[in-house]
Design an enzyme around this catalytic site. Structure first.
Site, short mmCIF file in Angstrom:
data_model
loop_
_atom_site.label_atom_id
_atom_site.label_comp_id
_atom_site.label_asym_id
_atom_site.label_seq_id
_atom_site.Cartn_x
_atom_site.Cartn_y
_atom_site.Cartn_z
N HIS A 1 0.83 -1.22 0.00
CA HIS A 1 0.00 0.00 0.00
C HIS A 1 0.86 1.26 0.00
CE1 HIS A 1 -4.10 1.76 1.28
NE2 HIS A 1 -3.35 2.74 0.86
N GLU B 1 -6.95 0.73 -3.78
CA GLU B 1 -7.85 0.65 -2.70
C GLU B 1 -9.20 1.21 -3.16
OE1 GLU B 1 -7.25 3.72 0.57
OE2 GLU B 1 -5.36 4.02 -0.52
N HIS C 1 -10.60 0.64 1.41
CA HIS C 1 -10.48 1.72 2.40
C HIS C 1 -11.82 1.75 3.12
CE1 HIS C 1 -9.22 5.96 3.69
NE2 HIS C 1 -10.44 5.78 4.19
N HIS D 1 1.44 5.21 -2.16
CA HIS D 1 0.97 6.21 -3.12
C HIS D 1 2.21 6.91 -3.65
CE1 HIS D 1 -3.33 6.09 -1.74
NE2 HIS D 1 -2.77 5.70 -0.60
N ASP E 1 0.76 2.64 3.62
CA ASP E 1 -0.08 3.74 3.15
C ASP E 1 0.79 4.99 2.97
OD1 ASP E 1 -2.27 5.11 2.27
OD2 ASP E 1 -3.21 5.35 4.23
N ARG F 1 2.26 8.62 -6.38
CA ARG F 1 1.77 9.94 -6.85
C ARG F 1 1.94 10.23 -8.33
NH1 ARG F 1 -1.46 10.52 -2.70
NH2 ARG F 1 -0.54 11.30 -0.78
N1 LIG Z 1 -4.41 7.80 3.90
C1 LIG Z 1 -4.53 9.06 3.60
O1 LIG Z 1 -4.86 9.86 4.48
N2 LIG Z 1 -4.32 9.54 2.36
C2 LIG Z 1 -4.07 8.78 1.17
C3 LIG Z 1 -5.31 8.16 0.63
C4 LIG Z 1 -5.81 6.98 1.43
O2 LIG Z 1 -5.10 5.97 1.56
O3 LIG Z 1 -6.91 7.03 1.95
C5 LIG Z 1 -3.43 9.69 0.13
O4 LIG Z 1 -3.39 9.30 -1.04
O5 LIG Z 1 -2.97 10.79 0.47
ZN LIG Z 2 -7.07 4.73 2.16
ZN LIG Z 3 -3.92 4.65 0.77
#
Ligand SMILES: NC(=O)N[C@@H](CC(=O)O)C(=O)O
Ligand SMILES: [Zn+2]
Ligand SMILES: [Zn+2]
Length: 429
Positions: free
Chosen positions: A53, A137, A171, A55, A298, A57
């Site tokens: 998990h 997610e 999520h 991101h 995450d 970007r």
């Molecule tokens: N976890 C978060 O607060 N933010 C995540 C998105 C997500 O995983 O919900 C993001 O992409 O910034």
């Molecule tokens: Zn999430």
């Molecule tokens: Zn996430």
């Protein structure tokens, strides 16, 4: 190559032979003429971690992170495989969105998977035609990117995923159970001066448990394999287990609580939010005893400028891919966790749940994705030392054990000082 005198998570001291990117043998191995030798000095050798998990970007938010910087940050933290989430621009919700991301991900220095997301205008036919890591997610409530979806669409998506044999990561928050009154009125302050505890009061623990219950129910109805992302409460973990789903927990929900928000302010705003110290301890108990299947970060980088706003304007999310294994090994040094448990939650179990037969173990026949750790070399975590574009960490000052080196399929991708020229691959290709 022969790695000699490595201590495995189970305590055995072994030699490991690596050939053509694969672990060829593990045991008491005699050197072969002209063979390169790497002395592990009885340090801890773990399988490269799999963070299901992150991101990274890209495309769309390159000012926060790129595949190049995100993957390097991962490698410097002992992570050799990541799965990227769909809330990019374009979103990864159709075949073209997947292809745009795959083109960017080719710059990664570690292996990766690409998830497909669900929105009202997704195109399941072209998306499921691509080699997805998982569907998800899937946002049952809005988070960064505002990709929250209605109940019917979730059921429909789970049905498609079930037919395609693709796992669904969820999520799980139910916005109907958020407490709007917690964020009404003047919240005052920006950045570290903001009253971020209101975010935890707003996105309630009940909202998580209810959404997990719905997700596992839909899993039962559709036959989809459900995996609950970033569970933040013991109630959420228990609901996932009771419903036959797997779950992950983040380092921030295991090592931070609402008590840290006075210092973190908006830098501690994320979804789901930080919980009470009591709930954090219950989460850690479930990590240690095996009820939490895996740890995933995450990793959700945002710039300082973005975080230096009021609580309602600052985006949700914290970075974490480089500090996950270091923090867990810090807990091993403190006597709170076993090395075997760390191996399982960051490597063996994610490989099993997400069907990566070559990953997650130090055994003959597996990819030589490896990281070496000196448990006597624990040090303070400093945002300035990390390799993400995000130059801050919510774990500033915590203790971590960082890898001496990290190897991807037999090549050094991080030698403790510099990155090697290593090309990551899509694990589903
Ligand atoms: N976890 C978060 O607060 N933010 C995540 C998105 C997500 O995983 O919900 C993001 O992409 O910034
Ligand atoms: Zn999430
Ligand atoms: Zn996430």
């Amino acid at each position: 190559m022969r790695i000699e005198n490595a201590t495995l998570a189970d305590g055995r001291v072994v030699d490991v032979r690596v050939e053509d990117g694969t672990v060829e043998a593990v045991g008491d191995l005699d050197p072969v003429a002209d063979e390169e030798t790497v002395d592990a000095e009885e340090n801890l050798l773990l399988p490269g971690a799999i963070d299901v998990h992150v991101h990274f970007r890209e495309p769309g938010f390159e000012h926060k992170e790129t595949w190049e910087t995100g993957a390097r940050s991962a490698a410097a933290g002992g992570v050799t495989t990541v799965a990227d989430q769909p809330n990019t621009d374009p979103t990864t919700t159709d075949g073209a969105g997947f292809d745009a991301k795959a083109e960017r991900a080719a710059k990664s220095c570690i292996d990766y998977g690409i998830n497909g997301g669900v929105t009202a205008d997704w195109d399941p036919d072209s998306l499921l035609d691509r080699p997805l890591f998982a569907l998800g997610e899937v946002f049952l409530a809005d988070s960064t990117g505002d990709m929250g979806i209605e109940a019917d669409l979730f059921s429909e998506a789970a049905e498609r995923a079930g037919e395609a044999g693709v796992p669904v990561t969820v999520h799980a928050e139910d916005a109907d159970l958020f407490d709007e009154s917690a964020i009404e009125g003047d919240l005052g302050g920006v950045g570290r001066d903001a009253d971020a505890d209101a975010w935890s009061a707003y996105r309630t623990a009940e909202a998580e448990a209810a959404a997990v219950e719905r997700a596992v129910r839909v899993g039962g109805e559709t036959g989809a394999q459900i995996h609950v992302a970033h569970t933040s409460t013991p109630e959420g973990v228990d609901a996932a287990r009771d419903g036959g789903a797997t779950c992950e927990a983040t380092p921030h929900h295991l090592f931070l609580s609402r008590d840290d928000l006075a210092e973190l302010g908006t830098y501690g705003r994320m979804n789901p939010p930080l919980r009470s110290e009591e709930r954090r301890e219950s989460m850690f108990e479930r990590l240690a005893d095996g009820r939490i299947d895996m740890v995933a970060t995450d990793h959700a980088p945002h710039t300082r400028e973005e975080k230096e706003q009021s609580l309602l304007d600052a985006p949700s999310g914290v970075p974490g891919v480089e500090t996950m294994v270091p923090l867990l090994l810090g807990a091993v040094v403190a006597g709170d966790l076993t090395a075997e448990r760390v191996r399982d939650v960051v490597a063996a179990t994610p490989a099993e749940v997400f069907d990566l037969p070559r990953k997650g173990r130090v055994e003959a026949g597996a990819d030589a994705d490896l990281a070496l750790y000196d448990l006597d070399a624990a040090r303070e975590i400093r945002g300035a030392d990390l390799h993400s574009k995000c130059d801050w960490t919510p774990f500033e000052g915590h203790t971590g054990v960082f890898p001496e080196w990290t190897m991807l399929r037999g090549e050094f991708v991080w030698d403790g000082d510099e990155f090697g020229e290593v090309a990551g691959e899509n694990v589903r290709d």
